[in-house]
Enzyme design. Structure first.
Site, PDB file in Angstrom:
ATOM      1  N   GLU A  84       0.856  -1.046   0.024  1.00 19.02           N
ATOM      2  CA  GLU A  84      -0.212  -0.255  -0.004  1.00 19.02           C
ATOM      3  C   GLU A  84       0.766   1.363   0.184  1.00 19.02           C
ATOM      4  O   GLU A  84       2.108   1.169   0.237  1.00 19.02           O
ATOM      5  CB  GLU A  84      -0.977   0.185   1.197  1.00 19.02           C
ATOM      6  CG  GLU A  84      -0.166   0.142   2.659  1.00 19.02           C
ATOM      7  CD  GLU A  84      -1.278   0.197   3.853  1.00 19.02           C
ATOM      8  OE1 GLU A  84      -2.322   0.185   3.644  1.00 19.02           O
ATOM      9  OE2 GLU A  84      -0.657  -0.022   4.792  1.00 19.02           O
TER      10      GLU A  84
ATOM     11  N   HIS B 237      -6.671   2.966   6.057  1.00 16.07           N
ATOM     12  CA  HIS B 237      -5.696   2.294   6.903  1.00 16.07           C
ATOM     13  C   HIS B 237      -4.751   3.141   7.371  1.00 16.07           C
ATOM     14  O   HIS B 237      -4.294   4.343   6.882  1.00 16.07           O
ATOM     15  CB  HIS B 237      -4.996   1.168   6.184  1.00 16.07           C
ATOM     16  CG  HIS B 237      -4.142   0.295   6.881  1.00 16.07           C
ATOM     17  ND1 HIS B 237      -2.666   0.679   7.394  1.00 16.07           N
ATOM     18  CD2 HIS B 237      -4.374  -0.926   7.595  1.00 16.07           C
ATOM     19  CE1 HIS B 237      -2.336  -0.375   8.233  1.00 16.07           C
ATOM     20  NE2 HIS B 237      -3.251  -1.130   8.423  1.00 16.07           N
TER      21      HIS B 237
ATOM     22  N   MET C  83       9.658  -2.346  -7.784  1.00 15.15           N
ATOM     23  CA  MET C  83       9.329  -3.723  -7.409  1.00 15.15           C
ATOM     24  C   MET C  83       9.896  -4.472  -9.054  1.00 15.15           C
ATOM     25  O   MET C  83      10.351  -5.685  -9.175  1.00 15.15           O
ATOM     26  CB  MET C  83       8.041  -4.094  -7.003  1.00 15.15           C
ATOM     27  CG  MET C  83       7.791  -3.976  -5.697  1.00 15.15           C
ATOM     28  SD  MET C  83       6.495  -4.565  -4.868  1.00 15.15           S
ATOM     29  CE  MET C  83       4.964  -3.755  -5.847  1.00 15.15           C
TER      30      MET C  83
ATOM     31  N   GLY D 272      12.847  -7.339 -10.433  1.00  9.22           N
ATOM     32  CA  GLY D 272      12.556  -8.628 -10.806  1.00  9.22           C
ATOM     33  C   GLY D 272      11.030  -9.270 -10.304  1.00  9.22           C
ATOM     34  O   GLY D 272      10.718 -10.485 -10.410  1.00  9.22           O
TER      35      GLY D 272
END
Length: 391
Positions: A10, A52, A71, A75
């Site tokens: 998130e 959240h 990310m 990979g």
């Protein structure tokens, strides 16, 4: 074996970057599918906080878009959008289980799960474990059966209530002389007036506003060694004495000095040799005229001669007469001694009193309700208050 992982992140925080570092340092070697939720935040102005706690990108590197980009560069398998995620999962799984990729499907342990119990039962490959065993009736057939006899056949053959007792209690239809004797027991034990404990309890409970079941239960619970429950005990001790060839005098002394209890089935508060119990007379008359053998009742009457010589109310009472007569009945029906002993031990003889007296208890309950009697309170002048009495 785990083939790959799925990571959902998130906006805000640096947890995803820790995973990226672990991949670079080869601490994580298996494929990861990753997606950081919150890419829509780039379309809003300023810093947007999601539901959240802490889900807020204070730096560009903490935005969902930048995390997904980082990310992918490390990979991690990152979909182009959230909706593509399930397709990417399917694609990666199929590639990892494809032999051409070098990850043979042989590495996957395919377990043949056993069939569930319900399926096995339906296909007659297994029987469900049962918690009860019933040998007297069956309600799973087209019509209910008592000991394999359809209820229509029982009605057509005009089976009596006592015939049904024979089927359901002892798994046999008794001959007429035995069935009629059971009928006589039920008639003679149905009631003994409102003063005895069972009827008294039933009436008091009915007056308290309780229903039929509770009122009858309160009366039945009084049945025991001093009220109706002496049938089993009388059968037990008289049978034991007869089998051991005790003389009546010796039996009386044995009960007094060894068992140290009054002889069950002997004695009555009101009836005596001068005022005989008509119920006992009726029982004796039936047994002597209808039974094939009368060994134990004759022995009990010999014992009565000894006890009444000491006190005239130490007669063979109705419980005793029923108990010894039932032993004679089962002897005549070719029951073995051990089988009769088992019946006595299980309370089968007292059961005749219970079923008979229940008829009367129901009558007393209905009588109270019919009369609409008020709550019962015992008269104070019938109670001795003696608080000074020693413990």
């Amino acid at each position: 074996k785990i083939k790959f992982s799925i990571m959902i992140g998130e906006v805000g925080g640096k947890s995803e970057y820790k995973v990226i570092e672990a991949i670079k340092n080869k601490l994580i070697t298996k494929p990861i599918i990753g997606w950081c939720i919150g890419t829509v935040s780039d379309y809003f102005g300023g810093s947007i906080q999601f539901g959240h706690a802490g889900a807020k990108a204070d730096k560009a590197s903490e935005s969902a878009v930048q995390k997904n980009k980082a990310m992918k560069q490390a990979g991690i398998f990152v979909p182009n959008g959230f909706n593509q995620l399930p397709y990417l999962v399917k694609e990666l799984y199929e590639s990892l289980t494809d032999n051409t990729v070098g990850n043979s499907s042989q590495d996957i342990n395919i377990i043949d799960l056993p069939l569930d119990c319900e399926t096995l039962v339906k296909t007659n490959k297994a029987r469900k474990k049962t918690h009860f065993v019933c040998t007297i009736s069956n309600d799973t057939k087209e019509e209910i059966t008592y000991c394999n006899m359809p209820i229509t056949e029982i009605v057509e053959k005009k089976y009596t209530v006592t015939d049904i007792i024979g089927l359901l209690w002892f798994k046999q239809k008794f001959p007429v002389w035995a069935s009629n004797f059971i009928d006589l027991i039920i008639k003679l034990t149905a009631d003994h007036g409102p003063a005895v404990s069972g009827a008294h309890n039933t009436r008091v409970t009915a007056r308290a506003g309780k229903d039929l079941t509770a009122s009858i239960a309160s009366g039945i619970l009084t049945i025991g060694p001093r009220f109706g429950g002496a049938i089993d005990a009388a059968a037990k001790y008289f049978k034991m004495a007869y089998e051991n060839k005790m003389e009546p005098e010796d039996f009386v002394e044995y009960m007094k000095n060894v068992e140290k209890i009054p002889i069950p089935g002997i004695g009555h508060r009101i009836k005596s040799t001068k005022n005989p119990d008509k119920r006992v007379s009726l029982l004796k008359n039936y047994v002597f005229n209808k039974f094939p053998t009368c060994k134990l009742i004759n022995y009990a009457l010999d014992v009565e001669k000894v006890t009444t010589s000491k006190k005239e109310n130490l007669i063979l009472n109705v419980d005793g007469a029923i108990g010894v007569s039932l032993v004679d009945m089962f002897w005549a029906l070719n029951y073995k001694n051990k089988d009769i002993d088992n019946l006595i031990q299980r309370g089968a003889f007292n059961a005749f009193f219970v079923i008979g007296r229940t008829i009367g208890l129901i009558g007393h309950y209905l009588d109270e309700k019919r009369l609409n009697m008020p709550l019962y309170r015992h008269p104070v002048d019938d109670i001795l208050y003696d608080e000074e009495s020693p413990i």
